[in-house]
Design an enzyme around this catalytic site. Structure first.
Site, PDB file in Angstrom:
ATOM      1  N   GLU A  33      25.658  25.327  42.215  1.00 20.96           N
ATOM      2  CA  GLU A  33      26.381  26.545  41.827  1.00 20.96           C
ATOM      3  C   GLU A  33      25.624  27.226  40.689  1.00 20.96           C
ATOM      4  O   GLU A  33      25.275  26.584  39.700  1.00 20.96           O
ATOM      5  CB  GLU A  33      27.811  26.181  41.414  1.00 20.96           C
ATOM      6  CG  GLU A  33      28.564  27.236  40.619  1.00 20.96           C
ATOM      7  CD  GLU A  33      28.725  28.582  41.330  1.00 20.96           C
ATOM      8  OE1 GLU A  33      29.072  28.611  42.519  1.00 20.96           O
ATOM      9  OE2 GLU A  33      28.469  29.620  40.665  1.00 20.96           O
ATOM     10  N   ARG A 106      44.451  32.069  42.876  1.00 22.62           N
ATOM     11  CA  ARG A 106      43.093  31.701  43.292  1.00 22.62           C
ATOM     12  C   ARG A 106      42.553  30.513  42.514  1.00 22.62           C
ATOM     13  O   ARG A 106      41.905  29.638  43.057  1.00 22.62           O
ATOM     14  CB  ARG A 106      42.118  32.852  43.008  1.00 22.62           C
ATOM     15  CG  ARG A 106      42.122  33.849  44.027  1.00 22.62           C
ATOM     16  CD  ARG A 106      41.383  35.073  43.558  1.00 22.62           C
ATOM     17  NE  ARG A 106      41.481  35.973  44.672  1.00 22.62           N
ATOM     18  CZ  ARG A 106      40.597  36.017  45.657  1.00 22.62           C
ATOM     19  NH1 ARG A 106      39.514  35.331  45.622  1.00 22.62           N
ATOM     20  NH2 ARG A 106      40.798  36.806  46.680  1.00 22.62           N
ATOM     21  N   TYR A 218      53.643  39.756  45.301  1.00 23.40           N
ATOM     22  CA  TYR A 218      54.292  38.496  45.694  1.00 23.40           C
ATOM     23  C   TYR A 218      54.305  37.549  44.497  1.00 23.40           C
ATOM     24  O   TYR A 218      53.569  37.742  43.522  1.00 23.40           O
ATOM     25  CB  TYR A 218      53.610  37.847  46.909  1.00 23.40           C
ATOM     26  CG  TYR A 218      52.109  37.687  46.858  1.00 23.40           C
ATOM     27  CD1 TYR A 218      51.512  36.619  46.191  1.00 23.40           C
ATOM     28  CD2 TYR A 218      51.274  38.585  47.509  1.00 23.40           C
ATOM     29  CE1 TYR A 218      50.128  36.457  46.183  1.00 23.40           C
ATOM     30  CE2 TYR A 218      49.886  38.439  47.504  1.00 23.40           C
ATOM     31  CZ  TYR A 218      49.329  37.370  46.832  1.00 23.40           C
ATOM     32  OH  TYR A 218      47.963  37.216  46.819  1.00 23.40           O
TER      33      TYR A 218
HETATM   34  C1  LIG Z   1      41.278  42.056  46.315  1.00 20.57           C
HETATM   35  C2  LIG Z   1      40.954  40.897  47.249  1.00 20.57           C
HETATM   36  C3  LIG Z   1      42.013  40.218  47.841  1.00 20.57           C
HETATM   37  C4  LIG Z   1      41.745  39.167  48.741  1.00 20.57           C
HETATM   38  N1  LIG Z   1      42.805  38.518  49.307  1.00 20.57           N
HETATM   39  C5  LIG Z   1      42.554  37.479  50.160  1.00 20.57           C
HETATM   40  C6  LIG Z   1      43.649  36.763  50.740  1.00 20.57           C
HETATM   41  O1  LIG Z   1      44.831  37.047  50.466  1.00 20.57           O
HETATM   42  N2  LIG Z   1      43.364  35.736  51.611  1.00 20.57           N
HETATM   43  C7  LIG Z   1      42.066  35.392  51.905  1.00 20.57           C
HETATM   44  O2  LIG Z   1      41.863  34.463  52.700  1.00 20.57           O
HETATM   45  N3  LIG Z   1      41.014  36.064  51.367  1.00 20.57           N
HETATM   46  C8  LIG Z   1      41.217  37.086  50.500  1.00 20.57           C
HETATM   47  N4  LIG Z   1      40.167  37.746  49.947  1.00 20.57           N
HETATM   48  C9  LIG Z   1      38.785  37.376  50.325  1.00 20.57           C
HETATM   49  C10 LIG Z   1      38.309  36.121  49.603  1.00 20.57           C
HETATM   50  O3  LIG Z   1      38.501  36.226  48.212  1.00 20.57           O
HETATM   51  C11 LIG Z   1      36.803  35.869  49.876  1.00 20.57           C
HETATM   52  O4  LIG Z   1      36.526  36.080  51.238  1.00 20.57           O
HETATM   53  C12 LIG Z   1      36.446  34.425  49.521  1.00 20.57           C
HETATM   54  O5  LIG Z   1      36.785  34.146  48.178  1.00 20.57           O
HETATM   55  C13 LIG Z   1      34.951  34.159  49.772  1.00 20.57           C
HETATM   56  O6  LIG Z   1      34.627  32.851  49.329  1.00 20.57           O
HETATM   57  P1  LIG Z   1      33.108  32.351  49.358  1.00 20.57           P
HETATM   58  O7  LIG Z   1      33.144  30.990  48.762  1.00 20.57           O
HETATM   59  O8  LIG Z   1      32.528  32.535  50.708  1.00 20.57           O
HETATM   60  O9  LIG Z   1      32.313  33.362  48.411  1.00 20.57           O
HETATM   61  P2  LIG Z   1      32.415  33.560  46.836  1.00 20.57           P
HETATM   62  O10 LIG Z   1      33.809  33.411  46.360  1.00 20.57           O
HETATM   63  O11 LIG Z   1      31.726  34.841  46.537  1.00 20.57           O
HETATM   64  O12 LIG Z   1      31.573  32.341  46.242  1.00 20.57           O
HETATM   65  C14 LIG Z   1      30.174  32.335  46.222  1.00 20.57           C
HETATM   66  C15 LIG Z   1      29.734  31.339  45.163  1.00 20.57           C
HETATM   67  O13 LIG Z   1      28.330  31.183  45.248  1.00 20.57           O
HETATM   68  C16 LIG Z   1      27.767  31.271  43.957  1.00 20.57           C
HETATM   69  N5  LIG Z   1      26.414  31.796  44.143  1.00 20.57           N
HETATM   70  C17 LIG Z   1      26.052  33.055  44.508  1.00 20.57           C
HETATM   71  N6  LIG Z   1      24.716  33.158  44.602  1.00 20.57           N
HETATM   72  C18 LIG Z   1      24.222  31.937  44.293  1.00 20.57           C
HETATM   73  C19 LIG Z   1      22.904  31.416  44.208  1.00 20.57           C
HETATM   74  N7  LIG Z   1      21.853  32.206  44.459  1.00 20.57           N
HETATM   75  N8  LIG Z   1      22.719  30.126  43.872  1.00 20.57           N
HETATM   76  C20 LIG Z   1      23.802  29.317  43.625  1.00 20.57           C
HETATM   77  N9  LIG Z   1      25.076  29.768  43.675  1.00 20.57           N
HETATM   78  C21 LIG Z   1      25.287  31.059  44.011  1.00 20.57           C
HETATM   79  C22 LIG Z   1      28.698  32.217  43.202  1.00 20.57           C
HETATM   80  O14 LIG Z   1      28.598  32.048  41.804  1.00 20.57           O
HETATM   81  C23 LIG Z   1      30.054  31.792  43.743  1.00 20.57           C
HETATM   82  O15 LIG Z   1      30.606  30.715  43.017  1.00 20.57           O
HETATM   83  C24 LIG Z   1      40.389  38.801  49.038  1.00 20.57           C
HETATM   84  C25 LIG Z   1      39.349  39.478  48.425  1.00 20.57           C
HETATM   85  C26 LIG Z   1      39.616  40.513  47.534  1.00 20.57           C
HETATM   86  C27 LIG Z   1      38.464  41.209  46.861  1.00 20.57           C
END
Ligand SMILES: Cc1cc2nc3c(=O)[nH]c(=O)nc-3n(C[C@H](O)[C@H](O)[C@H](O)COP(=O)(O)OP(=O)(O)OC[C@H]3O[C@@H](n4cnc5c(N)ncnc54)[C@H](O)[C@@H]3O)c2cc1C
Length: 426
Positions: A33, A106, A218
Protein backbone atom coordinates in the site's frame (compact mmCIF):
# COMPACT_ATOMS: atom_id res chain seq x y z
CA UNK A 1 11.60 -11.88 2.96
CA UNK A 2 10.65 -15.10 1.15
CA UNK A 3 8.69 -14.78 -2.08
CA UNK A 4 4.90 -14.84 -1.51
CA UNK A 5 2.45 -16.69 -3.77
CA UNK A 6 0.56 -13.49 -4.51
CA UNK A 7 1.25 -9.76 -4.34
CA UNK A 8 -1.78 -7.48 -4.00
CA UNK A 9 -1.14 -3.82 -4.83
CA UNK A 10 -3.46 -1.43 -2.97
CA UNK A 11 -4.97 -1.65 0.50
CA UNK A 12 -8.42 -0.23 -0.25
CA UNK A 13 -11.59 -2.28 0.17
CA UNK A 14 -10.83 -4.19 -3.06
CA UNK A 15 -7.22 -5.06 -2.23
CA UNK A 16 -8.00 -6.12 1.34
CA UNK A 17 -10.95 -8.23 0.18
CA UNK A 18 -8.80 -10.01 -2.42
CA UNK A 19 -5.91 -10.53 0.01
CA UNK A 20 -8.28 -12.11 2.53
CA UNK A 21 -9.98 -14.31 -0.07
CA UNK A 22 -6.66 -15.64 -1.41
CA UNK A 23 -5.16 -16.18 2.05
CA UNK A 24 -8.27 -18.19 2.90
CA UNK A 25 -7.28 -20.50 0.04
CA UNK A 26 -3.98 -21.20 1.80
CA UNK A 27 -1.84 -18.82 -0.27
CA UNK A 28 0.89 -16.57 1.13
CA UNK A 29 -0.15 -13.01 0.27
CA UNK A 30 1.84 -9.76 0.50
CA UNK A 31 -0.13 -6.50 0.24
CA UNK A 32 1.69 -3.32 -0.81
CA UNK A 33 0.00 0.00 0.00
CA UNK A 34 1.45 3.38 -1.01
CA UNK A 35 -0.01 5.34 1.93
CA UNK A 36 1.89 5.45 5.25
CA UNK A 37 -1.15 3.99 7.07
CA UNK A 38 -4.21 1.96 6.12
CA UNK A 39 -7.52 3.83 6.10
CA UNK A 40 -10.55 5.07 4.17
CA UNK A 41 -11.87 8.57 3.67
CA UNK A 42 -15.56 9.33 3.21
CA UNK A 43 -18.62 8.35 5.13
CA UNK A 44 -21.21 5.66 4.51
CA UNK A 45 -21.36 2.82 2.04
CA UNK A 46 -24.29 0.63 1.04
CA UNK A 47 -23.81 -3.13 0.83
CA UNK A 48 -26.46 -5.08 -1.08
CA UNK A 49 -27.12 -8.83 -0.63
CA UNK A 50 -24.59 -9.74 -3.36
CA UNK A 51 -21.96 -8.40 -0.94
CA UNK A 52 -23.39 -9.44 2.45
CA UNK A 53 -23.60 -13.00 1.05
CA UNK A 54 -19.81 -12.90 0.58
CA UNK A 55 -19.19 -11.31 3.98
CA UNK A 56 -21.20 -14.19 5.45
CA UNK A 57 -19.09 -16.73 3.56
CA UNK A 58 -16.00 -15.01 5.01
CA UNK A 59 -17.47 -15.24 8.55
CA UNK A 60 -17.57 -11.42 8.76
CA UNK A 61 -21.28 -10.65 8.40
CA UNK A 62 -22.22 -10.61 12.09
CA UNK A 63 -19.41 -8.15 12.85
CA UNK A 64 -20.45 -6.00 9.87
CA UNK A 65 -24.06 -5.97 11.09
CA UNK A 66 -22.95 -4.98 14.59
CA UNK A 67 -21.02 -2.02 13.12
CA UNK A 68 -23.67 -0.85 10.64
CA UNK A 69 -27.42 -0.53 10.26
CA UNK A 70 -29.79 -3.02 8.58
CA UNK A 71 -32.49 -0.64 7.30
CA UNK A 72 -36.15 -1.58 6.70
CA UNK A 73 -36.71 0.26 3.42
CA UNK A 74 -35.08 2.11 0.56
CA UNK A 75 -37.24 5.02 -0.52
CA UNK A 76 -36.93 7.14 -3.65
CA UNK A 77 -38.44 10.63 -3.50
CA UNK A 78 -38.70 13.54 -5.90
CA UNK A 79 -36.20 16.18 -4.76
CA UNK A 80 -38.38 19.08 -5.95
CA UNK A 81 -41.68 18.30 -4.20
CA UNK A 82 -40.45 15.70 -1.69
CA UNK A 83 -43.12 13.12 -2.60
CA UNK A 84 -42.42 9.39 -2.58
CA UNK A 85 -41.87 7.81 -6.00
CA UNK A 86 -41.12 4.18 -5.18
CA UNK A 87 -39.62 1.95 -2.47
CA UNK A 88 -37.92 -1.36 -1.80
CA UNK A 89 -39.00 -3.31 1.28
CA UNK A 90 -35.54 -4.33 2.47
CA UNK A 91 -36.85 -6.98 4.90
CA UNK A 92 -38.69 -8.66 2.04
CA UNK A 93 -35.61 -8.21 -0.13
CA UNK A 94 -33.58 -10.03 2.52
CA UNK A 95 -36.03 -12.95 2.35
CA UNK A 96 -35.77 -13.01 -1.44
CA UNK A 97 -31.97 -12.98 -1.66
CA UNK A 98 -31.20 -14.66 1.66
CA UNK A 99 -28.90 -11.88 2.92
CA UNK A 100 -29.50 -8.37 4.27
CA UNK A 101 -29.05 -4.92 2.76
CA UNK A 102 -26.59 -3.21 5.08
CA UNK A 103 -25.28 0.35 5.44
CA UNK A 104 -21.95 0.86 7.16
CA UNK A 105 -19.29 3.52 7.70
CA UNK A 106 -16.49 3.10 5.15
CA UNK A 107 -13.84 3.11 7.83
CA UNK A 108 -15.73 0.35 9.70
CA UNK A 109 -15.89 -1.85 6.58
CA UNK A 110 -12.25 -1.16 5.78
CA UNK A 111 -11.22 -1.86 9.40
CA UNK A 112 -13.20 -5.10 9.41
CA UNK A 113 -11.38 -6.35 6.29
CA UNK A 114 -8.02 -5.12 7.60
CA UNK A 115 -8.46 -7.03 10.88
CA UNK A 116 -9.52 -10.15 8.94
CA UNK A 117 -6.33 -9.88 6.85
CA UNK A 118 -4.19 -9.45 9.96
CA UNK A 119 -5.77 -12.51 11.61
CA UNK A 120 -5.33 -14.55 8.41
CA UNK A 121 -1.62 -13.67 8.20
CA UNK A 122 -1.53 -11.35 5.19
CA UNK A 123 1.84 -9.56 5.07
CA UNK A 124 0.78 -5.88 5.13
CA UNK A 125 3.35 -3.31 3.97
CA UNK A 126 2.84 0.49 3.93
CA UNK A 127 4.88 3.23 2.20
CA UNK A 128 5.14 0.88 -0.79
CA UNK A 129 4.25 2.82 -3.93
CA UNK A 130 4.36 0.58 -7.00
CA UNK A 131 5.70 2.37 -10.07
CA UNK A 132 5.97 -0.48 -12.59
CA UNK A 133 4.90 -4.04 -13.28
CA UNK A 134 6.41 -6.80 -15.44
CA UNK A 135 5.90 -10.49 -16.12
CA UNK A 136 8.84 -12.87 -15.92
CA UNK A 137 9.49 -16.42 -17.13
CA UNK A 138 11.29 -19.17 -15.23
CA UNK A 139 11.27 -22.95 -15.02
CA UNK A 140 8.53 -22.85 -12.32
CA UNK A 141 6.04 -21.35 -14.74
CA UNK A 142 7.01 -17.72 -14.20
CA UNK A 143 5.22 -14.95 -12.42
CA UNK A 144 5.19 -11.16 -12.11
CA UNK A 145 7.32 -8.53 -10.45
CA UNK A 146 6.67 -4.98 -9.23
CA UNK A 147 9.12 -2.15 -8.64
CA UNK A 148 8.53 0.41 -5.89
CA UNK A 149 9.32 4.13 -5.88
CA UNK A 150 12.24 3.40 -3.51
CA UNK A 151 13.76 0.99 -6.05
CA UNK A 152 12.83 -2.26 -4.25
CA UNK A 153 11.43 -5.10 -6.34
CA UNK A 154 8.92 -7.73 -5.17
CA UNK A 155 8.07 -10.89 -7.12
CA UNK A 156 5.31 -13.49 -6.84
CA UNK A 157 3.48 -16.10 -8.90
CA UNK A 158 0.78 -13.53 -9.59
CA UNK A 159 0.21 -9.81 -8.97
CA UNK A 160 -3.29 -8.45 -8.33
CA UNK A 161 -3.46 -4.71 -9.05
CA UNK A 162 -6.16 -3.16 -6.84
CA UNK A 163 -4.66 0.32 -7.21
CA UNK A 164 -7.85 2.29 -7.79
CA UNK A 165 -9.12 4.81 -10.34
CA UNK A 166 -5.66 6.05 -11.30
CA UNK A 167 -4.21 2.54 -11.65
CA UNK A 168 -0.65 2.21 -12.93
CA UNK A 169 -1.25 -1.43 -13.90
CA UNK A 170 -4.23 -0.57 -16.11
CA UNK A 171 -1.83 1.14 -18.54
CA UNK A 172 -0.49 -2.33 -19.41
CA UNK A 173 -3.90 -3.19 -20.86
CA UNK A 174 -5.45 -0.01 -22.19
CA UNK A 175 -4.43 3.55 -22.96
CA UNK A 176 -7.41 5.38 -21.46
CA UNK A 177 -8.19 8.13 -18.97
CA UNK A 178 -10.86 8.60 -16.26
CA UNK A 179 -14.07 10.07 -17.73
CA UNK A 180 -15.43 13.13 -15.93
CA UNK A 181 -19.19 13.12 -15.35
CA UNK A 182 -19.09 16.85 -14.39
CA UNK A 183 -20.92 15.74 -11.21
CA UNK A 184 -19.48 16.22 -7.75
CA UNK A 185 -20.37 14.63 -4.38
CA UNK A 186 -20.41 16.31 -0.98
CA UNK A 187 -20.58 14.07 2.05
CA UNK A 188 -21.17 14.57 5.75
CA UNK A 189 -22.17 12.77 8.92
CA UNK A 190 -24.49 14.31 11.52
CA UNK A 191 -24.38 13.14 15.18
CA UNK A 192 -27.66 11.74 16.53
CA UNK A 193 -28.15 14.59 19.02
CA UNK A 194 -28.51 17.17 16.21
CA UNK A 195 -32.10 18.29 15.43
CA UNK A 196 -31.60 17.27 11.79
CA UNK A 197 -31.38 13.61 12.80
CA UNK A 198 -34.65 13.80 14.74
CA UNK A 199 -36.42 14.79 11.50
CA UNK A 200 -35.56 11.54 9.67
CA UNK A 201 -36.50 7.90 9.98
CA UNK A 202 -33.16 6.12 10.48
CA UNK A 203 -34.66 2.80 9.41
CA UNK A 204 -34.82 4.12 5.83
CA UNK A 205 -32.23 4.70 3.11
CA UNK A 206 -33.65 7.65 1.21
CA UNK A 207 -32.64 9.15 -2.12
CA UNK A 208 -34.18 12.39 -3.38
CA UNK A 209 -33.76 12.62 -7.15
CA UNK A 210 -33.96 15.98 -8.89
CA UNK A 211 -32.92 18.02 -11.93
CA UNK A 212 -29.12 17.66 -12.24
CA UNK A 213 -28.84 16.76 -8.55
CA UNK A 214 -29.69 14.16 -5.92
CA UNK A 215 -29.47 13.81 -2.16
CA UNK A 216 -29.06 10.60 -0.13
CA UNK A 217 -29.35 9.93 3.61
CA UNK A 218 -29.23 6.91 5.89
CA UNK A 219 -28.20 5.99 9.44
CA UNK A 220 -24.79 4.62 10.44
CA UNK A 221 -23.32 2.92 13.54
CA UNK A 222 -26.61 1.66 14.95
CA UNK A 223 -28.15 5.12 14.43
CA UNK A 224 -25.40 7.16 16.15
CA UNK A 225 -24.81 9.09 12.91
CA UNK A 226 -26.84 10.26 9.95
CA UNK A 227 -24.92 9.94 6.68
CA UNK A 228 -25.75 12.51 3.97
CA UNK A 229 -24.52 12.73 0.38
CA UNK A 230 -25.35 15.64 -1.96
CA UNK A 231 -24.47 15.20 -5.64
CA UNK A 232 -24.89 17.75 -8.43
CA UNK A 233 -23.77 18.71 -11.91
CA UNK A 234 -21.20 21.50 -11.84
CA UNK A 235 -21.82 24.36 -14.31
CA UNK A 236 -18.13 25.29 -13.93
CA UNK A 237 -17.13 21.76 -15.03
CA UNK A 238 -19.39 22.04 -18.08
CA UNK A 239 -17.77 25.40 -18.89
CA UNK A 240 -14.34 23.79 -18.73
CA UNK A 241 -13.17 25.67 -15.64
CA UNK A 242 -10.46 24.09 -13.50
CA UNK A 243 -11.96 25.12 -10.15
CA UNK A 244 -15.21 23.13 -10.25
CA UNK A 245 -17.50 21.68 -7.62
CA UNK A 246 -16.98 24.46 -5.06
CA UNK A 247 -19.44 25.05 -2.14
CA UNK A 248 -21.12 28.02 -3.87
CA UNK A 249 -22.09 25.59 -6.66
CA UNK A 250 -23.48 23.17 -4.07
CA UNK A 251 -25.89 25.77 -2.70
CA UNK A 252 -26.94 26.97 -6.15
CA UNK A 253 -27.52 23.42 -7.46
CA UNK A 254 -30.10 22.63 -4.76
CA UNK A 255 -31.97 25.98 -4.84
CA UNK A 256 -35.02 24.44 -6.52
CA UNK A 257 -35.31 21.44 -4.18
CA UNK A 258 -37.72 20.90 -1.27
CA UNK A 259 -37.12 22.31 2.23
CA UNK A 260 -35.95 18.99 3.69
CA UNK A 261 -33.16 18.61 1.14
CA UNK A 262 -31.97 22.23 1.37
CA UNK A 263 -31.98 22.08 5.18
CA UNK A 264 -29.48 19.20 4.97
CA UNK A 265 -26.85 21.21 3.07
CA UNK A 266 -25.35 23.11 6.04
CA UNK A 267 -24.41 19.71 7.53
CA UNK A 268 -22.23 18.68 4.58
CA UNK A 269 -18.44 18.85 4.90
CA UNK A 270 -17.49 21.95 2.92
CA UNK A 271 -13.72 21.62 2.94
CA UNK A 272 -13.60 18.55 0.66
CA UNK A 273 -15.65 17.17 -2.19
CA UNK A 274 -15.42 14.26 -4.59
CA UNK A 275 -15.48 14.87 -8.35
CA UNK A 276 -17.21 11.91 -9.98
CA UNK A 277 -15.21 9.99 -12.59
CA UNK A 278 -15.65 6.58 -14.12
CA UNK A 279 -13.95 4.87 -17.05
CA UNK A 280 -15.27 3.19 -20.16
CA UNK A 281 -15.60 -0.57 -19.60
CA UNK A 282 -12.69 -2.79 -20.67
CA UNK A 283 -13.07 -6.52 -21.24
CA UNK A 284 -9.42 -7.54 -20.81
CA UNK A 285 -8.18 -7.44 -17.24
CA UNK A 286 -5.35 -9.96 -17.32
CA UNK A 287 -1.85 -9.40 -18.70
CA UNK A 288 0.18 -12.57 -18.19
CA UNK A 289 0.36 -12.96 -14.41
CA UNK A 290 -0.90 -9.45 -13.66
CA UNK A 291 -4.64 -8.96 -13.12
CA UNK A 292 -6.74 -5.87 -12.41
CA UNK A 293 -9.30 -5.86 -9.59
CA UNK A 294 -11.75 -3.30 -8.17
CA UNK A 295 -11.71 0.32 -9.36
CA UNK A 296 -8.52 -0.25 -11.36
CA UNK A 297 -10.59 -2.53 -13.63
CA UNK A 298 -14.06 -0.94 -13.40
CA UNK A 299 -14.45 2.40 -11.58
CA UNK A 300 -18.19 3.20 -11.76
CA UNK A 301 -20.33 6.25 -11.17
CA UNK A 302 -21.83 5.41 -7.79
CA UNK A 303 -25.54 5.62 -8.71
CA UNK A 304 -26.30 1.94 -8.14
CA UNK A 305 -23.91 1.69 -5.17
CA UNK A 306 -21.91 -1.27 -6.50
CA UNK A 307 -18.27 -0.04 -6.76
CA UNK A 308 -16.91 -1.49 -3.53
CA UNK A 309 -19.25 -4.47 -3.89
CA UNK A 310 -17.85 -5.32 -7.34
CA UNK A 311 -14.35 -5.10 -5.87
CA UNK A 312 -15.29 -7.52 -3.05
CA UNK A 313 -16.99 -9.83 -5.57
CA UNK A 314 -13.85 -9.81 -7.76
CA UNK A 315 -11.74 -11.05 -4.83
CA UNK A 316 -14.24 -13.75 -3.89
CA UNK A 317 -14.56 -15.02 -7.49
CA UNK A 318 -10.78 -15.14 -7.85
CA UNK A 319 -10.49 -17.11 -4.60
CA UNK A 320 -13.11 -19.61 -5.78
CA UNK A 321 -11.26 -20.16 -9.08
CA UNK A 322 -7.99 -20.65 -7.23
CA UNK A 323 -9.72 -23.40 -5.23
CA UNK A 324 -10.96 -25.01 -8.47
CA UNK A 325 -7.52 -24.85 -10.13
CA UNK A 326 -5.33 -26.06 -7.30
CA UNK A 327 -3.44 -29.36 -7.54
CA UNK A 328 -3.14 -31.72 -4.57
CA UNK A 329 0.42 -30.52 -3.96
CA UNK A 330 -0.97 -26.99 -3.53
CA UNK A 331 0.28 -25.49 -6.80
CA UNK A 332 -2.21 -23.22 -8.54
CA UNK A 333 -2.76 -23.28 -12.30
CA UNK A 334 -2.75 -19.49 -12.52
CA UNK A 335 -3.36 -19.44 -16.27
CA UNK A 336 -6.62 -21.34 -15.75
CA UNK A 337 -7.66 -19.43 -12.60
CA UNK A 338 -7.07 -16.01 -14.17
CA UNK A 339 -8.82 -17.08 -17.40
CA UNK A 340 -11.88 -18.19 -15.41
CA UNK A 341 -11.87 -14.88 -13.49
CA UNK A 342 -11.65 -12.92 -16.75
CA UNK A 343 -14.36 -15.04 -18.36
CA UNK A 344 -17.01 -13.91 -15.90
CA UNK A 345 -16.19 -10.59 -14.18
CA UNK A 346 -15.67 -8.05 -17.00
CA UNK A 347 -19.11 -8.61 -18.57
CA UNK A 348 -20.92 -8.24 -15.25
CA UNK A 349 -18.94 -5.10 -14.37
CA UNK A 350 -19.49 -3.66 -17.86
CA UNK A 351 -23.23 -3.91 -17.20
CA UNK A 352 -22.83 -2.17 -13.85
CA UNK A 353 -20.80 0.68 -15.35
CA UNK A 354 -23.18 1.33 -18.23
CA UNK A 355 -26.30 0.90 -16.05
CA UNK A 356 -24.86 3.35 -13.49
CA UNK A 357 -24.46 5.99 -16.18
CA UNK A 358 -28.04 5.43 -17.40
CA UNK A 359 -29.40 5.40 -13.86
CA UNK A 360 -27.73 8.78 -13.25
CA UNK A 361 -29.39 10.21 -16.38
CA UNK A 362 -32.77 8.93 -15.16
CA UNK A 363 -32.32 10.42 -11.68
CA UNK A 364 -31.29 13.83 -12.97
CA UNK A 365 -34.05 14.45 -15.54
CA UNK A 366 -35.84 17.78 -15.69
CA UNK A 367 -39.10 19.12 -17.15
CA UNK A 368 -41.46 16.79 -18.99
CA UNK A 369 -39.06 13.85 -18.86
CA UNK A 370 -38.93 14.15 -15.05
CA UNK A 371 -42.72 14.06 -14.84
CA UNK A 372 -42.89 11.02 -17.13
CA UNK A 373 -40.21 9.25 -15.10
CA UNK A 374 -42.16 9.95 -11.92
CA UNK A 375 -45.32 8.37 -13.36
CA UNK A 376 -43.38 5.22 -14.23
CA UNK A 377 -41.70 5.02 -10.83
CA UNK A 378 -44.97 5.55 -8.95
CA UNK A 379 -46.55 2.75 -10.98
CA UNK A 380 -43.78 0.30 -10.10
CA UNK A 381 -44.83 -2.67 -7.95
CA UNK A 382 -42.82 -2.48 -4.69
CA UNK A 383 -42.17 -6.21 -4.94
CA UNK A 384 -40.95 -6.18 -8.55
CA UNK A 385 -37.30 -7.19 -8.39
CA UNK A 386 -36.75 -7.66 -12.11
CA UNK A 387 -34.36 -4.70 -12.26
CA UNK A 388 -32.15 -5.85 -9.38
CA UNK A 389 -32.14 -9.66 -9.71
CA UNK A 390 -29.05 -9.55 -11.92
CA UNK A 391 -27.24 -7.44 -9.33
CA UNK A 392 -28.39 -8.79 -5.96
CA UNK A 393 -28.66 -12.47 -6.90
CA UNK A 394 -25.75 -14.84 -6.23
CA UNK A 395 -22.41 -13.71 -7.66
CA UNK A 396 -21.78 -15.77 -10.80
CA UNK A 397 -18.65 -17.89 -11.10
CA UNK A 398 -19.17 -18.66 -14.78
CA UNK A 399 -20.71 -16.65 -17.63
CA UNK A 400 -23.52 -19.24 -17.85
CA UNK A 401 -24.64 -18.45 -14.29
CA UNK A 402 -24.82 -14.69 -14.88
CA UNK A 403 -28.51 -13.63 -14.93
CA UNK A 404 -29.98 -11.74 -17.87
CA UNK A 405 -30.00 -7.97 -17.62
CA UNK A 406 -33.49 -6.52 -17.27
CA UNK A 407 -33.90 -3.84 -19.92
CA UNK A 408 -35.97 -0.89 -18.69
CA UNK A 409 -38.42 0.82 -21.04
CA UNK A 410 -36.57 3.66 -22.80
CA UNK A 411 -37.84 7.04 -21.69
CA UNK A 412 -38.26 8.19 -25.27
CA UNK A 413 -40.84 5.44 -25.89
CA UNK A 414 -44.12 6.53 -27.44
CA UNK A 415 -45.90 4.53 -24.73
CA UNK A 416 -44.95 7.00 -22.04
CA UNK A 417 -47.87 8.57 -20.13
CA UNK A 418 -49.18 12.02 -20.85
CA UNK A 419 -47.69 14.69 -18.56
CA UNK A 420 -51.15 15.64 -17.30
CA UNK A 421 -51.27 12.24 -15.64
CA UNK A 422 -47.92 12.88 -14.07
CA UNK A 423 -48.64 16.20 -12.42
CA UNK A 424 -50.58 15.80 -9.21
CA UNK A 425 -50.20 12.03 -8.96
CA UNK A 426 -50.23 11.36 -5.22
C1 LIG B 1 -19.61 9.34 -3.27
C2 LIG B 1 -19.34 7.85 -3.46
C3 LIG B 1 -20.26 6.95 -2.93
C4 LIG B 1 -20.06 5.57 -3.12
N1 LIG B 1 -20.98 4.71 -2.60
C5 LIG B 1 -20.78 3.36 -2.75
C6 LIG B 1 -21.71 2.44 -2.18
O1 LIG B 1 -22.69 2.83 -1.52
N2 LIG B 1 -21.49 1.09 -2.37
C7 LIG B 1 -20.40 0.64 -3.07
O2 LIG B 1 -20.25 -0.58 -3.22
N3 LIG B 1 -19.50 1.51 -3.63
C8 LIG B 1 -19.65 2.85 -3.48
N4 LIG B 1 -18.75 3.71 -4.01
C9 LIG B 1 -17.61 3.19 -4.80
C10 LIG B 1 -16.50 2.65 -3.91
O3 LIG B 1 -16.12 3.60 -2.94
C11 LIG B 1 -15.25 2.29 -4.76
O4 LIG B 1 -15.64 1.61 -5.92
C12 LIG B 1 -14.32 1.38 -3.95
O5 LIG B 1 -13.96 1.99 -2.73
C13 LIG B 1 -13.07 1.02 -4.77
O6 LIG B 1 -12.18 0.27 -3.96
P1 LIG B 1 -10.74 -0.14 -4.51
O7 LIG B 1 -10.07 -0.84 -3.38
O8 LIG B 1 -10.86 -0.83 -5.82
O9 LIG B 1 -10.00 1.24 -4.84
P2 LIG B 1 -9.51 2.38 -3.84
O10 LIG B 1 -10.44 2.55 -2.70
O11 LIG B 1 -9.22 3.57 -4.68
O12 LIG B 1 -8.14 1.79 -3.24
C14 LIG B 1 -6.94 1.80 -3.97
C15 LIG B 1 -5.81 1.68 -2.97
O13 LIG B 1 -4.60 1.51 -3.69
C16 LIG B 1 -3.62 2.38 -3.17
N5 LIG B 1 -2.72 2.68 -4.29
C17 LIG B 1 -2.98 3.44 -5.38
N6 LIG B 1 -1.91 3.47 -6.21
C18 LIG B 1 -0.96 2.70 -5.62
C19 LIG B 1 0.36 2.35 -5.99
N7 LIG B 1 0.89 2.81 -7.13
N8 LIG B 1 1.08 1.55 -5.18
C20 LIG B 1 0.53 1.06 -4.02
N9 LIG B 1 -0.72 1.38 -3.62
C21 LIG B 1 -1.46 2.19 -4.41
C22 LIG B 1 -4.40 3.59 -2.67
O14 LIG B 1 -3.69 4.32 -1.71
C23 LIG B 1 -5.64 2.92 -2.09
O15 LIG B 1 -5.45 2.52 -0.75
C24 LIG B 1 -18.91 5.10 -3.84
C25 LIG B 1 -18.00 6.01 -4.34
C26 LIG B 1 -18.20 7.38 -4.15
C27 LIG B 1 -17.17 8.34 -4.68
Amino acid sequence: MSQPDVIVVGGGIGGLGAAYSLTRQGLAVRLLESAPAFGEVGAGIQLAPNCTRILDDYGLLDEAKSLGVVPDAMVMRDAVDGTELTRLDLRHLEERYGYPYLVIHRSDLHGLLLRACERAGVELINNAKVTSYENYENTDGGGARVTLANGETHAAGVVIAADGLHSVARKLLVDDQPVSSAYVAYRGTVPAEQPRVKSVDLSEVVVYIGPRCHFVHYGLRGGELLNQVAVFESPKALAGQEDWGTPDELDAAFEGTCDFVREGLPYMWRDKWWRMFDRDPVMTWVHGRIALLGDSAHPPLQYIAQGAIMAIEDGWVLGEHVARNRAEDGTVDWTAALAAYEAVRPEHCRRVLTTSRKWGELWHLDGLAREQRNVLLRARDTYDYSFVDWLYGPTALTPEEEPELFTPIPLSSAQLPEPAQAVGTP
